[in-house]
Design a protein around this motif. Sequence first.
Motif, PDB file in Angstrom:
ATOM      1  N   TRP B   9       0.757  -1.081   0.178  1.00 48.13           N
ATOM      2  CA  TRP B   9       0.094   0.007   0.121  1.00 48.13           C
ATOM      3  C   TRP B   9       1.000   1.248   0.071  1.00 48.13           C
ATOM      4  O   TRP B   9       1.862   1.255   0.588  1.00 48.13           O
ATOM      5  CB  TRP B   9      -1.097   0.231   1.317  1.00 48.13           C
ATOM      6  N   SER B  10       0.292   2.220  -0.610  1.00 49.61           N
ATOM      7  CA  SER B  10       1.189   3.502  -0.651  1.00 49.61           C
ATOM      8  C   SER B  10       1.251   4.233   0.865  1.00 49.61           C
ATOM      9  O   SER B  10       0.705   3.841   1.658  1.00 49.61           O
ATOM     10  CB  SER B  10       0.485   4.733  -1.565  1.00 49.61           C
ATOM     11  N   GLY B  11       2.408   4.744   0.896  1.00 46.91           N
ATOM     12  CA  GLY B  11       2.653   5.364   2.109  1.00 46.91           C
ATOM     13  C   GLY B  11       3.894   4.884   3.156  1.00 46.91           C
ATOM     14  O   GLY B  11       3.961   5.320   4.103  1.00 46.91           O
ATOM     15  N   GLU B  44       4.434   0.836  -4.925  1.00 43.63           N
ATOM     16  CA  GLU B  44       3.303   1.292  -4.012  1.00 43.63           C
ATOM     17  C   GLU B  44       1.792   1.405  -4.865  1.00 43.63           C
ATOM     18  O   GLU B  44       1.984   2.031  -5.825  1.00 43.63           O
ATOM     19  CB  GLU B  44       3.755   2.627  -3.232  1.00 43.63           C
ATOM     20  N   PRO B  46      -2.159   2.675  -3.991  1.00 44.92           N
ATOM     21  CA  PRO B  46      -2.899   3.177  -3.111  1.00 44.92           C
ATOM     22  C   PRO B  46      -3.968   2.146  -2.539  1.00 44.92           C
ATOM     23  O   PRO B  46      -4.405   1.215  -3.263  1.00 44.92           O
ATOM     24  CB  PRO B  46      -3.758   4.257  -3.939  1.00 44.92           C
ATOM     25  N   LYS B  47      -4.448   2.338  -1.114  1.00 49.42           N
ATOM     26  CA  LYS B  47      -5.387   1.263  -0.648  1.00 49.42           C
ATOM     27  C   LYS B  47      -6.991   1.280  -1.514  1.00 49.42           C
ATOM     28  O   LYS B  47      -7.424   0.328  -1.249  1.00 49.42           O
ATOM     29  CB  LYS B  47      -5.669   1.666   0.838  1.00 49.42           C
ATOM     30  N   GLU B  48      -7.075   2.169  -2.213  1.00 49.48           N
ATOM     31  CA  GLU B  48      -8.385   2.268  -2.835  1.00 49.48           C
ATOM     32  C   GLU B  48      -8.166   1.458  -4.025  1.00 49.48           C
ATOM     33  O   GLU B  48      -9.184   1.258  -4.875  1.00 49.48           O
ATOM     34  CB  GLU B  48      -8.913   3.686  -3.339  1.00 49.48           C
ATOM     35  N   SER B  49      -6.891   0.890  -4.558  1.00 47.24           N
ATOM     36  CA  SER B  49      -6.716   0.294  -5.688  1.00 47.24           C
ATOM     37  C   SER B  49      -6.305  -1.033  -5.181  1.00 47.24           C
ATOM     38  O   SER B  49      -6.125  -1.913  -6.222  1.00 47.24           O
ATOM     39  CB  SER B  49      -5.408   0.805  -6.446  1.00 47.24           C
ATOM     40  N   ILE B  58      -9.151   0.250   1.413  1.00 45.84           N
ATOM     41  CA  ILE B  58      -9.264   1.540   2.048  1.00 45.84           C
ATOM     42  C   ILE B  58     -10.676   1.616   2.948  1.00 45.84           C
ATOM     43  O   ILE B  58     -10.575   2.346   3.806  1.00 45.84           O
ATOM     44  CB  ILE B  58      -9.314   2.663   0.925  1.00 45.84           C
ATOM     45  N   THR B  65      -2.097   1.229   8.537  1.00 44.86           N
ATOM     46  CA  THR B  65      -1.315   1.948   7.357  1.00 44.86           C
ATOM     47  C   THR B  65      -0.012   1.132   7.195  1.00 44.86           C
ATOM     48  O   THR B  65       0.370   0.106   8.222  1.00 44.86           O
ATOM     49  CB  THR B  65      -0.950   3.292   8.149  1.00 44.86           C
TER      50      THR B  65
ATOM     51  N   SER F  10      -3.831   5.571 -15.941  1.00 46.22           N
ATOM     52  CA  SER F  10      -4.107   6.191 -14.920  1.00 46.22           C
ATOM     53  C   SER F  10      -5.393   7.195 -14.904  1.00 46.22           C
ATOM     54  O   SER F  10      -5.850   7.584 -16.105  1.00 46.22           O
ATOM     55  CB  SER F  10      -2.966   7.257 -14.526  1.00 46.22           C
TER      56      SER F  10
END
Lengths: 67, 67, 67, 67, 67, 67
Positions: B9-11, B44, B46-49, B58, B65, F10
């Motif tokens: 996940w990103s972050g 990375e 995103p959690k929405e992906s 997400i 996190t 994207s």
Amino acid sequence: MPVVVVYMWSGVSAEAKKRIISGITEVFEKMGIPKHAVEVIIVEVPKESWGIGGEVAIEKFKEITPP
Amino acid sequence: MPVVVVYMWSGVSAEAKKRIISGITEVFEKMGIPKHAVEVIIVEVPKESWGIGGEVAIEKFKEITPP
Amino acid sequence: MPVVVVYMWSGVSAEAKKRIISGITEVFEKMGIPKHAVEVIIVEVPKESWGIGGEVAIEKFKEITPP
Amino acid sequence: MPVVVVYMWSGVSAEAKKRIISGITEVFEKMGIPKHAVEVIIVEVPKESWGIGGEVAIEKFKEITPP
Amino acid sequence: MPVVVVYMWSGVSAEAKKRIISGITEVFEKMGIPKHAVEVIIVEVPKESWGIGGEVAIEKFKEITPP
Amino acid sequence: MPVVVVYMWSGVSAEAKKRIISGITEVFEKMGIPKHAVEVIIVEVPKESWGIGGEVAIEKFKEITPP
């Protein structure tokens, strides 16, 4: 077919991307594969997310930038 | 050889990335593979992906996190 | 999360695969990620399908075998 | 850097693999990337495992074989 | 676009592969993406090369077989 | 198992991502695979990094946007 996934450091210029895509496509075209069948996907990854020899590229290759 | 692609996940923090890269490289080093031959790429997302069990992370893992 | 894809030359022993899987999982566990969330996928690729510096590994690294 | 993963139908000849690897490596070399830094991994996938337009390649492209 | 890479345990039947390919393609078609643009690649990986929670699937999921 | 990596341009909406994730998961569920075992990862790639037929998607498919 084929599908080509290219992992590179972030920051590749639009011009370089074009050359990578046309260049790789040509490699397959020369082998008799129809151009339209070649898909190239460039995945850019920040140098802090890329490790070589156990070190992050952002430290190990501080001065090198992508094309 | 080897090339290791890590999807997360990103972050992820820069510090965590370093530990992931050095840790994974060490796993192979201990098996006799020369350190310089190990390449680790952290992608990375995103959690929405990211979906687990049909739900986006997400929503399903709202409070969690990355390291 | 995470999902880890490991590309290696074909011929990795079952024992080595176990060590790779447990070793990589441990790297993430030490960072606070629950063990059950770590997925490791080892994709073996014949040395004749792997190129380094423009040469196939089967010629360039004739004597080297995977762990 | 870069790492290039090439997905193709199974049955690519050793000769074709060499040409793919040297050809793709050259594309990056021409852009100033040192040859030794380019890693190319060819993942062969049976035509019955490859879908285009919702159909398996083994049926849709019955007569076509990889280079 | 899109390109979908599906990692599964080895041993998926030809019939199941067809259903996976047509099913995934349909998901995108329903969203307005033309069918012919969807490419699905199933990469089969032996259960001894797949780790979940630090264990190889061949031991952890001894009785489970792919569809 | 399975792990599904989806490469798309994207700009996919959060709503579309949800539908892709639930839709793909359902495909496997219908085949008897437990829902919680399905992991879907959407990797978004800018249209200038995506080549089809040797051209970048940002030029070749100027008017097309992801769902």
